[in-house]
Design a protein around this motif. Structure first.
Motif, PDB file in Angstrom:
ATOM      1  N   GLU A  77      -4.552   3.559  -5.832  1.00  0.00           N
ATOM      2  CA  GLU A  77      -3.278   2.952  -6.234  1.00  0.00           C
ATOM      3  C   GLU A  77      -3.448   2.056  -7.455  1.00  0.00           C
ATOM      4  O   GLU A  77      -2.614   2.079  -8.363  1.00  0.00           O
ATOM      5  N   ARG A  78      -4.505   1.296  -7.493  1.00  0.00           N
ATOM      6  CA  ARG A  78      -4.746   0.401  -8.628  1.00  0.00           C
ATOM      7  C   ARG A  78      -4.895   1.187  -9.922  1.00  0.00           C
ATOM      8  O   ARG A  78      -4.374   0.796 -10.963  1.00  0.00           O
ATOM      9  N   VAL A 101      -5.443  14.181   4.708  1.00  0.00           N
ATOM     10  CA  VAL A 101      -5.145  13.022   3.866  1.00  0.00           C
ATOM     11  C   VAL A 101      -3.836  13.178   3.090  1.00  0.00           C
ATOM     12  O   VAL A 101      -3.454  12.278   2.344  1.00  0.00           O
ATOM     13  N   SER A 102      -3.127  14.292   3.289  1.00  0.00           N
ATOM     14  CA  SER A 102      -1.886  14.532   2.539  1.00  0.00           C
ATOM     15  C   SER A 102      -0.835  13.463   2.789  1.00  0.00           C
ATOM     16  O   SER A 102      -0.155  13.012   1.859  1.00  0.00           O
ATOM     17  N   GLU A 103      -0.685  13.049   4.025  1.00  0.00           N
ATOM     18  CA  GLU A 103       0.325  12.031   4.347  1.00  0.00           C
ATOM     19  C   GLU A 103       0.044  10.734   3.594  1.00  0.00           C
ATOM     20  O   GLU A 103       0.959  10.105   3.051  1.00  0.00           O
ATOM     21  N   ALA A 104      -1.210  10.338   3.543  1.00  0.00           N
ATOM     22  CA  ALA A 104      -1.573   9.107   2.829  1.00  0.00           C
ATOM     23  C   ALA A 104      -1.320   9.261   1.329  1.00  0.00           C
ATOM     24  O   ALA A 104      -0.834   8.324   0.679  1.00  0.00           O
ATOM     25  N   MET A 105      -1.608  10.435   0.769  1.00  0.00           N
ATOM     26  CA  MET A 105      -1.376  10.654  -0.657  1.00  0.00           C
ATOM     27  C   MET A 105       0.126  10.698  -0.953  1.00  0.00           C
ATOM     28  O   MET A 105       0.576  10.194  -1.984  1.00  0.00           O
ATOM     29  N   ARG A 111       5.050   4.950  -2.930  1.00  0.00           N
ATOM     30  CA  ARG A 111       4.922   3.548  -3.348  1.00  0.00           C
ATOM     31  C   ARG A 111       4.950   3.435  -4.874  1.00  0.00           C
ATOM     32  O   ARG A 111       5.556   2.513  -5.426  1.00  0.00           O
ATOM     33  N   ARG A 112       4.328   4.383  -5.536  1.00  0.00           N
ATOM     34  CA  ARG A 112       4.318   4.389  -7.002  1.00  0.00           C
ATOM     35  C   ARG A 112       5.736   4.536  -7.547  1.00  0.00           C
ATOM     36  O   ARG A 112       6.153   3.822  -8.453  1.00  0.00           O
ATOM     37  N   VAL A 113       6.487   5.486  -6.998  1.00  0.00           N
ATOM     38  CA  VAL A 113       7.862   5.707  -7.429  1.00  0.00           C
ATOM     39  C   VAL A 113       8.699   4.456  -7.167  1.00  0.00           C
ATOM     40  O   VAL A 113       9.487   4.026  -8.024  1.00  0.00           O
ATOM     41  N   ALA A 114       8.533   3.853  -6.010  1.00  0.00           N
ATOM     42  CA  ALA A 114       9.290   2.642  -5.665  1.00  0.00           C
ATOM     43  C   ALA A 114       8.978   1.514  -6.637  1.00  0.00           C
ATOM     44  O   ALA A 114       9.894   0.784  -7.072  1.00  0.00           O
TER      45      ALA A 114
END
Length: 119
Positions: A77-78, A101-105, A111-114
């Motif tokens: 994320e960073r 890991v798809s759900e986490a990605m 979060r990025r879009v938000a």
């Protein structure tokens, strides 16, 4: 990267297959430390994120409550701009069958879009 993680190189493993072939849960901490090293450039960080995602995907590592998983997500994320294509590929596999890991990605993308909408 083999030397940084202390693994023996395998001449039969190409760079594209390296993240899956060299996955090892015992090396997650070392991989995260290597990621954080000033000596690791963009290409090295990209390779390490692929390696980490492969390791968490294929090595049956519990992600819930795992501080190394949290550290992995924090770095993705960073440094999202460096890993955007990787995140999208893992969030939405070509065959439509989600990875572990798809759900986490997908959550990282959301979060990025938000954040972008709020900026």
């Amino acid at each position: 990267m083999n030397a940084r993680l202390g693994v023996q190189p395998d001449d039969d493993v190409g760079i594209e297959d390296w993240p899956a072939a060299m996955s090892d849960p015992a090396l997650v901490g070392a991989a995260l430390d290597a990621y954080d090293s000033d000596a690791t450039g963009h290409d090295g960080r990209a390779l390490l994120v692929e390696w980490l995602l492969n390791t968490f995907e294929f090595c049956s590592i519990e992600r819930e409550g795992n501080s190394d998983w949290r550290r992995t997500l924090d770095r993705i994320e960073r440094d999202f701009d460096e890993h955007a294509a990787t995140v999208r590929r893992w969030a939405e596999p070509d065959d439509g069958i989600p990875w572990l890991v798809s759900e986490a990605m997908t959550a990282v993308l959301a979060r990025r879009v938000a954040r972008q909408r709020g900026a």
